[in-house]
Design a protein around this motif. Structure first.
Motif, PDB file in Angstrom:
ATOM      1  N   LEU A   1      38.813  76.891  92.279  1.00 39.43           N
ATOM      2  CA  LEU A   1      38.011  77.537  91.237  1.00 39.43           C
ATOM      3  C   LEU A   1      36.975  76.593  90.631  1.00 39.43           C
ATOM      4  CD1 LEU A   1      40.748  79.591  89.354  1.00 39.43           C
ATOM      5  CD2 LEU A   1      39.338  80.284  91.283  1.00 39.43           C
TER       6      LEU A   1
ATOM      7  N   LEU B   1      34.227  77.784  87.480  1.00 42.58           N
ATOM      8  CA  LEU B   1      34.968  78.791  86.723  1.00 42.58           C
ATOM      9  C   LEU B   1      35.881  78.130  85.691  1.00 42.58           C
ATOM     10  CD1 LEU B   1      35.933  81.180  89.644  1.00 42.58           C
ATOM     11  CD2 LEU B   1      33.945  81.281  88.158  1.00 42.58           C
TER      12      LEU B   1
ATOM     13  N   PHE C   1      41.681  81.137  83.578  1.00 39.94           N
ATOM     14  CA  PHE C   1      42.337  81.792  84.711  1.00 39.94           C
ATOM     15  C   PHE C   1      43.842  81.564  84.661  1.00 39.94           C
ATOM     16  CE2 PHE C   1      44.324  81.372  88.866  1.00 39.94           C
ATOM     17  CZ  PHE C   1      44.130  82.648  89.363  1.00 39.94           C
ATOM     18  N   CYS C   2      44.264  80.316  84.441  1.00 38.47           N
ATOM     19  CA  CYS C   2      45.695  79.988  84.442  1.00 38.47           C
ATOM     20  C   CYS C   2      46.440  80.766  83.361  1.00 38.47           C
ATOM     21  CB  CYS C   2      45.904  78.485  84.258  1.00 38.47           C
ATOM     22  SG  CYS C   2      45.360  77.517  85.685  1.00 38.47           S
TER      23      CYS C   2
ATOM     24  N   GLU D   1      45.568  83.636  81.882  1.00 41.78           N
ATOM     25  CA  GLU D   1      45.585  85.067  82.168  1.00 41.78           C
ATOM     26  C   GLU D   1      46.514  85.392  83.346  1.00 41.78           C
ATOM     27  OE1 GLU D   1      42.543  88.761  83.071  1.00 41.78           O
ATOM     28  OE2 GLU D   1      41.707  86.835  82.436  1.00 41.78           O
ATOM     29  N   PHE D   2      46.487  84.558  84.394  1.00 41.02           N
ATOM     30  CA  PHE D   2      47.372  84.777  85.545  1.00 41.02           C
ATOM     31  C   PHE D   2      48.837  84.665  85.129  1.00 41.02           C
ATOM     32  CE2 PHE D   2      49.983  83.219  89.015  1.00 41.02           C
ATOM     33  CZ  PHE D   2      49.709  84.134  90.017  1.00 41.02           C
TER      34      PHE D   2
ATOM     35  N   VAL E   1      40.341  86.189  93.743  1.00 45.30           N
ATOM     36  CA  VAL E   1      39.457  85.897  92.619  1.00 45.30           C
ATOM     37  C   VAL E   1      38.016  86.147  93.068  1.00 45.30           C
ATOM     38  CG1 VAL E   1      38.709  84.156  90.961  1.00 45.30           C
ATOM     39  CG2 VAL E   1      41.054  84.105  91.829  1.00 45.30           C
TER      40      VAL E   1
ATOM     41  N   THR F   1      31.552  83.763  85.502  1.00 45.38           N
ATOM     42  CA  THR F   1      32.697  84.551  85.068  1.00 45.38           C
ATOM     43  C   THR F   1      33.479  84.953  86.314  1.00 45.38           C
ATOM     44  OG1 THR F   1      31.429  86.601  85.121  1.00 45.38           O
ATOM     45  CG2 THR F   1      31.535  85.433  83.001  1.00 45.38           C
ATOM     46  N   PHE F   2      34.640  85.523  86.122  1.00 41.32           N
ATOM     47  CA  PHE F   2      35.460  85.907  87.268  1.00 41.32           C
ATOM     48  C   PHE F   2      36.326  87.106  86.929  1.00 41.32           C
ATOM     49  CE2 PHE F   2      37.933  82.900  84.797  1.00 41.32           C
ATOM     50  CZ  PHE F   2      39.176  83.517  84.707  1.00 41.32           C
ATOM     51  N   ASP F   3      36.759  87.778  87.973  1.00 32.93           N
ATOM     52  CA  ASP F   3      37.773  88.831  87.907  1.00 32.93           C
ATOM     53  C   ASP F   3      38.804  88.458  88.955  1.00 32.93           C
ATOM     54  OD1 ASP F   3      36.496  90.447  86.020  1.00 32.93           O
ATOM     55  OD2 ASP F   3      35.357  91.521  87.554  1.00 32.93           O
ATOM     56  N   PHE F   4      40.038  88.877  88.746  1.00 30.46           N
ATOM     57  CA  PHE F   4      41.009  88.648  89.808  1.00 30.46           C
ATOM     58  C   PHE F   4      41.957  89.816  89.929  1.00 30.46           C
ATOM     59  CE2 PHE F   4      42.981  86.629  86.143  1.00 30.46           C
ATOM     60  CZ  PHE F   4      44.324  86.987  86.233  1.00 30.46           C
TER      61      PHE F   4
END
Length: 157
Positions: free
Chosen positions: A33, A38, A43-44, A46-47, A64, A71-74
């Motif tokens: 990432l 990112l 991310f960590c 939210e995951f 991802v 920005t990102f979505d996964f």
């Protein structure tokens, strides 16, 4: 000219397998990432929040999508069919010569339960339950796992 609102431009798609609730900015997450700029901690967190109800040792495939504005979505998928079949059969390794050796045994009820879970995945949601079960039986046989109607029938054969 005014910029269009709404649609983001995807830069790349990153596929990872991370144990549930154990995402850290260390490898493999950090380098994958980080090279796209990112937010690793975002991310960590939210995951880990999305997978907290799962057992910690479950390998979770995640896709991802990174966008140009950093920005990102996964999207989280269920574990692989091999993981579920090994757990149902109570084995750690597949047979060395499938078709000749049996590494373990699963019942059709196990196959059905795994198919119900896999049907929730985005790539399987349009497949019939019967089709997923047939695929799982083929996967089990290729792993050297014997599929029986019920565990009592194996003892009588």
């Amino acid at each position: 000219m005014a910029q269009q609102q709404g649609a983001k431009r995807a830069v790349t798609t990153i596929r990872l397998i991370i144990n549930a609730g154990q995402a850290k900015p260390a490898p493999p997450v950090g380098p994958a990432l980080g090279q796209h700029g990112l937010n690793l901690m975002g991310f960590c967190k939210e995951f880990n929040a999305r997978t907290q109800q799962m057992k910690p040792d479950v390998p979770v495939p995640v896709t991802v999508t990174a966008y140009a504005d950093r920005t990102f979505d996964f999207q989280i998928r269920s574990p692989s069919p091999m993981y579920f079949l090994k757990r149902a059969a109570g084995i750690n390794r597949c047979a060395k010569s499938p078709g000749h050796d049996a590494a373990g045994t699963v019942t059709l009820k196990h196959i059905y339960e795994i198919a119900k879970i896999k049907q929730q995945d985005p790539d399987c949601q349009y497949l019939s339950l019967k089709g997923i079960c047939t695929s799982l039986i083929g996967t089990a046989r290729s792993m050297g796992i014997k599929v029986v109607r019920n565990l009592d029938s194996e003892a009588t054969n």
